[in-house]
Design a protein around this motif. Sequence first.
Motif, PDB file in Angstrom:
ATOM      1  N   GLY A 132      33.268  30.905   6.826  1.00 31.83           N
ATOM      2  CA  GLY A 132      31.888  30.819   7.279  1.00 31.83           C
ATOM      3  C   GLY A 132      31.756  31.323   8.689  1.00 31.83           C
ATOM      4  N   GLY A 133      30.582  31.832   9.021  1.00 30.03           N
ATOM      5  CA  GLY A 133      30.410  32.453  10.313  1.00 30.03           C
ATOM      6  C   GLY A 133      30.139  31.497  11.450  1.00 30.03           C
ATOM      7  N   ASN A 134      29.784  30.243  11.152  1.00 28.69           N
ATOM      8  CA  ASN A 134      29.468  29.305  12.227  1.00 28.69           C
ATOM      9  C   ASN A 134      29.628  27.869  11.731  1.00 28.69           C
ATOM     10  N   GLU A 135      29.386  26.915  12.628  1.00 25.30           N
ATOM     11  CA  GLU A 135      29.564  25.510  12.291  1.00 25.30           C
ATOM     12  C   GLU A 135      28.619  25.065  11.186  1.00 25.30           C
ATOM     13  N   GLN A 136      27.381  25.585  11.199  1.00 28.34           N
ATOM     14  CA  GLN A 136      26.410  25.201  10.172  1.00 28.34           C
ATOM     15  C   GLN A 136      26.890  25.602   8.779  1.00 28.34           C
ATOM     16  N   ALA A 137      27.509  26.769   8.686  1.00 24.08           N
ATOM     17  CA  ALA A 137      28.034  27.221   7.392  1.00 24.08           C
ATOM     18  C   ALA A 137      29.176  26.323   6.940  1.00 24.08           C
ATOM     19  N   HIS A 138      30.069  25.964   7.862  1.00 22.92           N
ATOM     20  CA  HIS A 138      31.189  25.089   7.500  1.00 22.92           C
ATOM     21  C   HIS A 138      30.692  23.707   7.090  1.00 22.92           C
ATOM     22  N   GLU A 139      29.688  23.205   7.804  1.00 24.81           N
ATOM     23  CA  GLU A 139      29.128  21.897   7.438  1.00 24.81           C
ATOM     24  C   GLU A 139      28.515  21.943   6.042  1.00 24.81           C
ATOM     25  N   ALA A 140      27.764  22.990   5.743  1.00 21.98           N
ATOM     26  CA  ALA A 140      27.153  23.116   4.422  1.00 21.98           C
ATOM     27  C   ALA A 140      28.208  23.142   3.323  1.00 21.98           C
ATOM     28  N   ALA A 141      29.327  23.815   3.599  1.00 23.30           N
ATOM     29  CA  ALA A 141      30.403  23.885   2.602  1.00 23.30           C
ATOM     30  C   ALA A 141      31.031  22.515   2.379  1.00 23.30           C
ATOM     31  N   VAL A 142      31.249  21.773   3.466  1.00 23.48           N
ATOM     32  CA  VAL A 142      31.821  20.429   3.337  1.00 23.48           C
ATOM     33  C   VAL A 142      30.884  19.532   2.527  1.00 23.48           C
ATOM     34  N   LEU A 143      29.582  19.584   2.807  1.00 32.23           N
ATOM     35  CA  LEU A 143      28.626  18.767   2.057  1.00 32.23           C
ATOM     36  C   LEU A 143      28.604  19.175   0.589  1.00 32.23           C
ATOM     37  N   ARG A 144      28.755  20.460   0.324  1.00 30.96           N
ATOM     38  CA  ARG A 144      28.814  20.940  -1.062  1.00 30.96           C
ATOM     39  C   ARG A 144      29.996  20.297  -1.786  1.00 30.96           C
ATOM     40  N   MET A 145      31.150  20.260  -1.125  1.00 35.34           N
ATOM     41  CA  MET A 145      32.330  19.658  -1.743  1.00 35.34           C
ATOM     42  C   MET A 145      32.142  18.156  -1.947  1.00 35.34           C
ATOM     43  N   LEU A 146      31.531  17.487  -0.983  1.00 36.40           N
ATOM     44  CA  LEU A 146      31.307  16.043  -1.122  1.00 36.40           C
ATOM     45  C   LEU A 146      30.372  15.739  -2.287  1.00 36.40           C
ATOM     46  N   ARG A 147      29.354  16.587  -2.477  1.00 34.43           N
ATOM     47  CA  ARG A 147      28.455  16.358  -3.627  1.00 34.43           C
ATOM     48  C   ARG A 147      29.186  16.571  -4.944  1.00 34.43           C
ATOM     49  N   LEU A 148      30.075  17.546  -4.976  1.00 38.26           N
ATOM     50  CA  LEU A 148      30.874  17.760  -6.183  1.00 38.26           C
ATOM     51  C   LEU A 148      31.733  16.537  -6.500  1.00 38.26           C
ATOM     52  N   CYS A 149      32.183  15.853  -5.453  1.00 37.12           N
ATOM     53  CA  CYS A 149      33.114  14.735  -5.643  1.00 37.12           C
ATOM     54  C   CYS A 149      32.411  13.405  -5.898  1.00 37.12           C
ATOM     55  N   THR A 150      31.111  13.317  -5.621  1.00 39.32           N
ATOM     56  CA  THR A 150      30.400  12.045  -5.718  1.00 39.32           C
ATOM     57  C   THR A 150      29.954  11.809  -7.151  1.00 39.32           C
ATOM     58  N   ASP A 151      30.720  10.978  -7.855  1.00 42.53           N
ATOM     59  CA  ASP A 151      30.432  10.710  -9.264  1.00 42.53           C
ATOM     60  C   ASP A 151      31.066   9.380  -9.643  1.00 42.53           C
ATOM     61  N   MET A 152      30.238   8.396  -9.917  1.00 45.07           N
ATOM     62  CA  MET A 152      30.735   7.067 -10.273  1.00 45.07           C
ATOM     63  C   MET A 152      31.465   7.055 -11.610  1.00 45.07           C
ATOM     64  N   HIS A 153      31.322   8.121 -12.405  1.00 41.73           N
ATOM     65  CA  HIS A 153      31.943   8.152 -13.729  1.00 41.73           C
ATOM     66  C   HIS A 153      33.215   8.991 -13.767  1.00 41.73           C
ATOM     67  N   SER A 154      33.663   9.467 -12.615  1.00 42.08           N
ATOM     68  CA  SER A 154      34.875  10.288 -12.581  1.00 42.08           C
ATOM     69  C   SER A 154      35.951   9.581 -11.777  1.00 42.08           C
ATOM     70  N   GLN A 155      37.179   9.709 -12.219  1.00 43.09           N
ATOM     71  CA  GLN A 155      38.325   9.179 -11.478  1.00 43.09           C
ATOM     72  C   GLN A 155      39.213  10.305 -10.950  1.00 43.09           C
ATOM     73  N   GLN A 156      38.743  11.552 -11.087  1.00 41.61           N
ATOM     74  CA  GLN A 156      39.518  12.689 -10.604  1.00 41.61           C
ATOM     75  C   GLN A 156      39.491  12.734  -9.080  1.00 41.61           C
ATOM     76  N   PRO A 157      40.609  13.038  -8.427  1.00 39.57           N
ATOM     77  CA  PRO A 157      40.612  13.195  -6.967  1.00 39.57           C
ATOM     78  C   PRO A 157      39.641  14.297  -6.542  1.00 39.57           C
ATOM     79  N   CYS A 158      39.098  14.131  -5.357  1.00 41.86           N
ATOM     80  CA  CYS A 158      38.082  15.065  -4.872  1.00 41.86           C
ATOM     81  C   CYS A 158      38.599  16.499  -4.823  1.00 41.86           C
ATOM     82  N   MET A 159      39.784  16.694  -4.262  1.00 41.51           N
ATOM     83  CA  MET A 159      40.324  18.047  -4.130  1.00 41.51           C
ATOM     84  C   MET A 159      40.501  18.703  -5.496  1.00 41.51           C
ATOM     85  N   HIS A 160      40.833  17.901  -6.497  1.00 39.21           N
ATOM     86  CA  HIS A 160      40.988  18.440  -7.848  1.00 39.21           C
ATOM     87  C   HIS A 160      39.639  18.843  -8.429  1.00 39.21           C
TER      88      HIS A 160
END
Length: 643
Positions: A132-160
């Motif tokens: 990413g070209g700046n901090e805002q881009a990196h922050e958006a990417a991190v939030l994207r990953m956190l949304r992918l990982c937020t699921d009460m019905h999954s037991q898969q590790p976030c990185m996976h």
Amino acid sequence: AIIQKLVTVLRSMFQLRQWFAIALLLTLTILPLCCIATPIVLSDYNTDDKDQVFSIGRLGQGVEWSESSWGRITGACIAANRLSGRVVCETLQHSTGRLSFIHEGTTPHSNGVDCTFYSIRSSSLNGLVIHGGNEQAHEAAVLRMLRLCTDMHSQQPCMHLVASAISASRDSELCGGKPLWGLRGHQISAAHHPSMFRTLEDLEKFVQELALFGTNQIEVAHIAVDQQGRLPTEGFASVSEVLQRNGQDLSFWWPSTVSQSMGTEHMESFFSQLHTLHALFFPGGDGGTLDLPTIQKTAKAARKFFPETEIWVSGQTIGEDELRALLHQLSTDAQWKALVKGIVYGPHNSVPLTRFEEFLGKHPALPVRQYPDICHTVTAQYALGNWAPVWMLTHGRQPVNPSPKLMQDIISLRSNGSSPTIGVGAYSEGNNDDANKFMWSLAGADSTIDVRNSVEQYTKIFFGSLRGHAAANLLYSFEKAWDGSVAKNAPLVRRNFASALALFQKSSESGCWRSAMLLRRAAYDLFQLRREEIETTIEHTAKEILRRTVMESISIAESDRLVKNAMRAAGLWKEASQDPELRTLHDVVDSCTLVINSTIGMEVIFSQDVSGGMDQFLDSLTDSCFIEQQAPHWLDMPLADRR
């Protein structure tokens, strides 16, 4: 109280159709159990195992986060853990986890996928790399990953989960487009509590959830001074502390009358106790007037403690000529130019946003902030154009109003380049527009995400992946059921109730007040649908009797008798609510109200109408009430006048 209500409801069950009785029995058996305070226990993951936990450091990994970005990321991580019911991420001062950031721009793919803001790729070291070209881009990417990982019905590790999403993508990377707007904010109403919520803990949870979807500003609105000319300073100071900790800019909707009531000494005392302050918005109309000396005095008091405080003003409830004059004054008058950062476009502006921007063509240095009303249905900036009278009469202005299609249309038109703005600070009066808030934030944070995708992420995160699709369909179906006649949409209204019922029965603690809010809306709609059916039959009977009173061959005595019969027939509308199905639906509405009041509070959802529409819940839906009231007057008329 809920148990007592349940007993009353169950006693009436035997009178109902079997399917309805069974459905309500299941609902109300679970109703008292949902949301009972049972703390979520996070799963006992070993946070030293980088295969299990998404670990991000403020320093290291190729990036050094600013205080505000780090606050939003930390808050979003806390929300992701809480909503998942397990540890999916951790934030550390230093981290050497399997995540790295590279400061470089990205380019669009040949297949048209927008990767110009950021990309997330797998690395050769079995980790992840964010470009990413700046901090805002990196922050958006991190939030994207956190949304992918937020699921009460999954037991898969976030990185996976993130790695799996990358593998499933067309180009083996997750791409993000530039935000539609840099500012993505929402109002919270201080009409009942300084923090809108009853507790600061509830406010902080909500702010962290909004951060997960890209929100970066909270505006405290509907503030009022007491008889001594004081604000609840301690409460607002605590709100500012919560927002500072979570990286959110703080703005106040600040009518000039607040400053005029406080005086300079009280204002300085107030601002001195805040932990952060980004902006003050002075409405010109719709709650305020633009008084230059008052705004100057307020700005001076605020900037004594927060020198970078921005001043924003609006020109609402004024005509086109007055608006032109205001824009000219703001752009040319030295005192206004030195004072004001920009102008707000919101409800009651007299011209469309595109024309508003045309007026500003001569004054390009004056930024525009959007102020869309996303919470009201009538007498509103975006009033529902095809809303049936039944809903209008019984719901009022502030019902639970998920409106994905309408929001998509507005966002698309307001971000197509015809009316450039610095962003959105949306108008709100509570949490009846909860889903709309999250739609606007996420759609504004990433130009590649449309509202449909925002809705799916909202429902997956708050209701879980197993029920997310059904919940998303329910939000769309709610909106569709209010488009057109009640008769046409009757099957949809009944299906919505069944869907909301199923969703509520399986809700977790984190999604309970939201599912109770949706079930209440569904039961409310079905109650009014059924009541309109009953009252229409009563009205037709009374009108048919009245038609016979004016027949040419009828005597005055017979006409009197029929008028009295019509009056009695029409008066039955008041007893319609005693129908067994209606009584049970009324109890569902009441029980959902109890659940909401035992969690966040009805005043938090419906700040303008704490009853949630109950003041007009039983208002007459047909002419039956009119017939009943007028019949005695008709008895005093000669037969010819009756005709």
